[in-house]
Design a protein around this motif. Structure first.
Motif, PDB file in Angstrom:
ATOM      1  N   TYR A 219      60.072 -10.184  54.409  1.00 31.78           N
ATOM      2  CA  TYR A 219      59.115  -9.015  54.515  1.00 31.78           C
ATOM      3  C   TYR A 219      57.661  -9.280  53.702  1.00 31.78           C
ATOM      4  CZ  TYR A 219      63.346  -6.712  55.147  1.00 31.78           C
ATOM      5  OH  TYR A 219      64.565  -6.255  55.906  1.00 31.78           O
ATOM      6  N   VAL A 220      57.443 -10.582  53.628  1.00 27.68           N
ATOM      7  CA  VAL A 220      56.388 -10.910  52.639  1.00 27.68           C
ATOM      8  C   VAL A 220      55.387 -11.760  53.664  1.00 27.68           C
ATOM      9  CG1 VAL A 220      55.226 -12.477  51.123  1.00 27.68           C
ATOM     10  CG2 VAL A 220      57.333 -11.163  50.485  1.00 27.68           C
ATOM     11  N   ASN A 221      54.059 -11.265  53.664  1.00 21.05           N
ATOM     12  CA  ASN A 221      52.962 -11.851  54.642  1.00 21.05           C
ATOM     13  C   ASN A 221      51.610 -11.892  53.756  1.00 21.05           C
ATOM     14  OD1 ASN A 221      54.431 -12.396  57.483  1.00 21.05           O
ATOM     15  ND2 ASN A 221      54.793 -10.268  56.828  1.00 21.05           N
ATOM     16  N   GLN A 222      50.698 -12.621  54.314  1.00 22.46           N
ATOM     17  CA  GLN A 222      49.295 -12.602  53.848  1.00 22.46           C
ATOM     18  C   GLN A 222      48.486 -11.356  54.205  1.00 22.46           C
ATOM     19  OE1 GLN A 222      47.059 -15.826  54.389  1.00 22.46           O
ATOM     20  NE2 GLN A 222      47.561 -16.967  52.579  1.00 22.46           N
ATOM     21  N   ASN A 223      48.291 -10.530  53.175  1.00 20.93           N
ATOM     22  CA  ASN A 223      47.264  -9.228  53.747  1.00 20.93           C
ATOM     23  C   ASN A 223      45.994  -9.569  54.168  1.00 20.93           C
ATOM     24  OD1 ASN A 223      45.890  -9.980  51.422  1.00 20.93           O
ATOM     25  ND2 ASN A 223      47.202  -8.135  50.207  1.00 20.93           N
ATOM     26  N   SER A 224      45.367  -8.839  54.321  1.00 18.30           N
ATOM     27  CA  SER A 224      43.845  -8.841  54.792  1.00 18.30           C
ATOM     28  C   SER A 224      42.777  -9.641  53.876  1.00 18.30           C
ATOM     29  CB  SER A 224      42.885  -7.634  55.105  1.00 18.30           C
ATOM     30  OG  SER A 224      43.329  -6.701  54.008  1.00 18.30           O
ATOM     31  N   TYR A 225      43.446  -9.537  52.492  1.00 15.19           N
ATOM     32  CA  TYR A 225      42.596 -10.265  51.541  1.00 15.19           C
ATOM     33  C   TYR A 225      43.108 -11.618  50.953  1.00 15.19           C
ATOM     34  CZ  TYR A 225      41.165  -5.264  50.589  1.00 15.19           C
ATOM     35  OH  TYR A 225      40.661  -4.264  50.788  1.00 15.19           O
ATOM     36  N   GLY A 226      44.032 -12.074  52.102  1.00 15.13           N
ATOM     37  CA  GLY A 226      44.419 -13.576  51.764  1.00 15.13           C
ATOM     38  C   GLY A 226      45.699 -13.461  50.621  1.00 15.13           C
ATOM     39  N   ASN A 227      46.262 -12.488  50.374  1.00 13.64           N
ATOM     40  CA  ASN A 227      47.295 -12.420  49.269  1.00 13.64           C
ATOM     41  C   ASN A 227      48.641 -12.131  49.816  1.00 13.64           C
ATOM     42  OD1 ASN A 227      45.324 -12.798  46.820  1.00 13.64           O
ATOM     43  ND2 ASN A 227      44.650 -10.646  47.347  1.00 13.64           N
ATOM     44  N   LEU A 228      49.661 -12.805  49.241  1.00 15.35           N
ATOM     45  CA  LEU A 228      50.795 -12.407  49.749  1.00 15.35           C
ATOM     46  C   LEU A 228      51.205 -11.047  49.335  1.00 15.35           C
ATOM     47  CD1 LEU A 228      52.790 -15.657  48.652  1.00 15.35           C
ATOM     48  CD2 LEU A 228      52.093 -14.985  50.963  1.00 15.35           C
ATOM     49  N   SER A 229      51.638 -10.370  50.117  1.00 17.95           N
ATOM     50  CA  SER A 229      52.144  -8.914  49.875  1.00 17.95           C
ATOM     51  C   SER A 229      53.289  -8.541  50.829  1.00 17.95           C
ATOM     52  CB  SER A 229      51.023  -7.730  50.073  1.00 17.95           C
ATOM     53  OG  SER A 229      51.101  -6.553  49.598  1.00 17.95           O
ATOM     54  N   ILE A 230      53.707  -7.191  51.004  1.00 18.74           N
ATOM     55  CA  ILE A 230      54.667  -6.639  51.825  1.00 18.74           C
ATOM     56  C   ILE A 230      54.139  -5.441  52.388  1.00 18.74           C
ATOM     57  CG2 ILE A 230      56.749  -7.363  50.472  1.00 18.74           C
ATOM     58  CD1 ILE A 230      56.882  -4.407  49.752  1.00 18.74           C
ATOM     59  N   ASP A 231      54.431  -4.763  53.278  1.00 20.73           N
ATOM     60  CA  ASP A 231      54.128  -3.732  54.067  1.00 20.73           C
ATOM     61  C   ASP A 231      54.680  -2.431  53.108  1.00 20.73           C
ATOM     62  OD1 ASP A 231      53.637  -1.396  55.536  1.00 20.73           O
ATOM     63  OD2 ASP A 231      54.423  -2.203  57.416  1.00 20.73           O
ATOM     64  N   PHE A 232      53.952  -1.811  52.534  1.00 22.49           N
ATOM     65  CA  PHE A 232      54.716  -0.773  51.585  1.00 22.49           C
ATOM     66  C   PHE A 232      54.731   0.501  52.543  1.00 22.49           C
ATOM     67  CE2 PHE A 232      52.703  -3.439  48.423  1.00 22.49           C
ATOM     68  CZ  PHE A 232      53.521  -3.292  47.319  1.00 22.49           C
ATOM     69  N   ALA A 233      54.545   0.639  53.589  1.00 22.28           N
ATOM     70  CA  ALA A 233      55.113   1.568  54.777  1.00 22.28           C
ATOM     71  C   ALA A 233      56.597   1.352  55.320  1.00 22.28           C
ATOM     72  CB  ALA A 233      53.913   1.860  55.855  1.00 22.28           C
ATOM     73  N   ASP A 234      57.050   0.114  54.985  1.00 23.66           N
ATOM     74  CA  ASP A 234      58.357  -0.188  55.372  1.00 23.66           C
ATOM     75  C   ASP A 234      59.268  -0.284  54.327  1.00 23.66           C
ATOM     76  OD1 ASP A 234      60.709  -1.490  56.318  1.00 23.66           O
ATOM     77  OD2 ASP A 234      59.539  -3.413  56.905  1.00 23.66           O
ATOM     78  N   PRO A 235      60.496   1.024  54.205  1.00 21.59           N
ATOM     79  CA  PRO A 235      61.143   1.229  53.238  1.00 21.59           C
ATOM     80  C   PRO A 235      62.391   0.154  53.141  1.00 21.59           C
ATOM     81  CG  PRO A 235      62.032   2.359  55.359  1.00 21.59           C
ATOM     82  CD  PRO A 235      60.400   1.735  55.540  1.00 21.59           C
ATOM     83  N   MET A 236      62.572  -0.811  53.939  1.00 21.98           N
ATOM     84  CA  MET A 236      63.098  -1.992  53.870  1.00 21.98           C
ATOM     85  C   MET A 236      62.653  -3.040  52.741  1.00 21.98           C
ATOM     86  SD  MET A 236      66.258  -1.875  54.307  1.00 21.98           S
ATOM     87  CE  MET A 236      66.599  -3.585  54.033  1.00 21.98           C
ATOM     88  N   ALA A 237      61.398  -3.224  52.995  1.00 23.19           N
ATOM     89  CA  ALA A 237      60.666  -4.093  52.566  1.00 23.19           C
ATOM     90  C   ALA A 237      60.379  -3.602  50.855  1.00 23.19           C
ATOM     91  CB  ALA A 237      59.101  -4.325  52.937  1.00 23.19           C
ATOM     92  N   VAL A 238      60.184  -2.226  50.945  1.00 23.39           N
ATOM     93  CA  VAL A 238      60.047  -1.805  49.226  1.00 23.39           C
ATOM     94  C   VAL A 238      61.536  -2.102  48.642  1.00 23.39           C
ATOM     95  CG1 VAL A 238      59.701   0.180  47.984  1.00 23.39           C
ATOM     96  CG2 VAL A 238      58.428   0.100  50.004  1.00 23.39           C
ATOM     97  N   LYS A 239      62.541  -1.957  49.346  1.00 29.89           N
ATOM     98  CA  LYS A 239      63.772  -2.102  48.882  1.00 29.89           C
ATOM     99  C   LYS A 239      64.049  -3.461  48.381  1.00 29.89           C
ATOM    100  CE  LYS A 239      68.694  -0.923  50.018  1.00 29.89           C
ATOM    101  NZ  LYS A 239      69.656  -0.228  51.074  1.00 29.89           N
ATOM    102  N   GLN A 240      63.752  -4.179  49.247  1.00 26.75           N
ATOM    103  CA  GLN A 240      64.035  -5.880  48.902  1.00 26.75           C
ATOM    104  C   GLN A 240      63.149  -5.960  47.627  1.00 26.75           C
ATOM    105  OE1 GLN A 240      66.330  -7.773  49.907  1.00 26.75           O
ATOM    106  NE2 GLN A 240      66.996  -6.003  51.054  1.00 26.75           N
ATOM    107  N   LEU A 241      61.866  -5.534  47.510  1.00 23.94           N
ATOM    108  CA  LEU A 241      61.061  -5.854  46.640  1.00 23.94           C
ATOM    109  C   LEU A 241      61.689  -5.491  45.237  1.00 23.94           C
ATOM    110  CD1 LEU A 241      58.217  -6.727  45.287  1.00 23.94           C
ATOM    111  CD2 LEU A 241      57.329  -4.596  45.800  1.00 23.94           C
ATOM    112  N   ASN A 242      62.039  -4.205  45.360  1.00 20.72           N
ATOM    113  CA  ASN A 242      62.581  -3.666  44.245  1.00 20.72           C
ATOM    114  C   ASN A 242      63.971  -4.543  43.585  1.00 20.72           C
ATOM    115  OD1 ASN A 242      61.017  -1.522  44.139  1.00 20.72           O
ATOM    116  ND2 ASN A 242      62.312   0.087  44.030  1.00 20.72           N
TER     117      ASN A 242
END
Length: 326
Positions: free
Chosen positions: A35-58
């Protein structure tokens, strides 16, 4: 090595103040990597609109920062962002410290009641891990209580520090939950903010539009942080819920040092202040918290004066080791 984005607005003791170190979190929980990818700023992040991504981050954050080895919630249940929840706990600790010679009372004798603990039990996890407090968590949803009990029994941190109680009366908040002779240093609550399911959906759609995830009105909306009916909305919204809480607190005025609740909408404050005056509280406060671009707040009220609060915190049944308040 990539530097995590800092979140300087968070409380000074918040473990997440320096942002998410995704490289470290992936080592802790390899499943997060998908669920982790580089965002438009070049930083690692997740798609916070994806409930599964938020769950795994938690899951990764709870394992890394709070030693929670097992944490899982059913699909569709509230999966809250942890940094904001941690801020509430830390500001509550500061509230107690102000009546305790600027020292945070710690340990199991500091009992906290979490109204609407949910399946996620985030507040008890943070309060137990950071300050050693003990918790009672109430909820009107039997499934949430069942899941909360599973998480409690699976983690050493919570086993002897969290009790889960089902509220069978949907019209009550403290009644049937606070037992005779029980005393709480704090109550906390993340109330249902919306007045209807439609309001909750509209709010989520607005958030998704800001994230660029909702391009047309016919697109199906997924709640990125989930949430059941009672977690998201109730008749009259947060103003009605908190007003009911204030009214009911007058029946338990000698059993709690500070009653508190999050307040999402600034316009709700005038209604709350009116209700607090009607309830003849001894003291009340609106405490602001800033998380990123969002400013949130909670209301706290008590039926004890400061001298009485100081005496209660110093009594043997509540006296604890203390953590210096900085």
């Amino acid at each position: 090595m990539q530097t995590p984005l800092k979140k300087p607005q968070l409380h000074c003791r918040n473990k997440h103040r320096n942002g998410y170190d995704f490289a470290k979190l992936i080592k802790i929980l390899p499943e997060l990597s998908r669920y982790v990818n580089q965002n438009s700023y070049g930083n690692l992040s997740i798609d916070f609109a994806d409930p599964m991504a938020v769950k795994q981050l938690n899951k990764a954050l709870l394992l890394n920062d709070y030693q929670i080895n097992y944490w899982d919630i059913p699909d569709g249940y509230l999966c809250p962002p942890i940094p904001g929840r941690a801020d509430y706990i830390h500001y509550l600790a500061d509230l107690l410290a102000q009546d305790n010679q600027n020292s945070i009372p710690t340990g199991k004798q500091i009992r906290v009641l979490d109204i609407g603990v949910g399946a996620n039990v985030i507040y008890p996890i943070i309060g137990c891990a950071e300050y050693g407090w003990s918790f009672v968590g109430s909820d009107i949803n039997p499934v949430a209580i069942k899941v909360a009990l599973l998480i409690t029994q699976a983690n050493t941190l919570l086993k002897n520090t969290l009790q889960c109680r089902l509220q069978k009366d949907s019209g009550s908040i403290f009644k049937h939950i606070i037992k005779p002779n029980e005393f709480y240093a704090l109550t906390l609550c993340n109330p249902p903010f919306h007045a209807s399911a439609e309001d909750a959906l509209a709010s989520t759609q607005t958030k998704l539009k800001k994230l660029g995830k909702l391009t047309n009105s016919t697109q199906k909306t997924v709640l990125n942080f989930g949430g059941q009916h009672a977690e998201l909305w109730c008749q009259g919204g947060e103003s009605a819920f908190i007003s009911n809480m204030i009214n009911e607190s007058t029946q338990y005025k000698t059993q709690c040092l500070w009653f508190t609740s999050l307040v999402s909408k600034k316009e709700t404050l005038s209604i709350i202040n009116k209700k607090l005056k009607q309830a003849a509280v001894v003291e009340s406060r609106i405490i602001s918290m800033a998380q990123g671009q969002k400013v949130s707040r909670f209301v706290a009220w008590t039926f004890f004066n400061q001298n009485e609060r100081q005496q209660l915190l110093s009594k043997s049944h509540i006296k604890q080791n203390v953590k210096h308040y900085e």
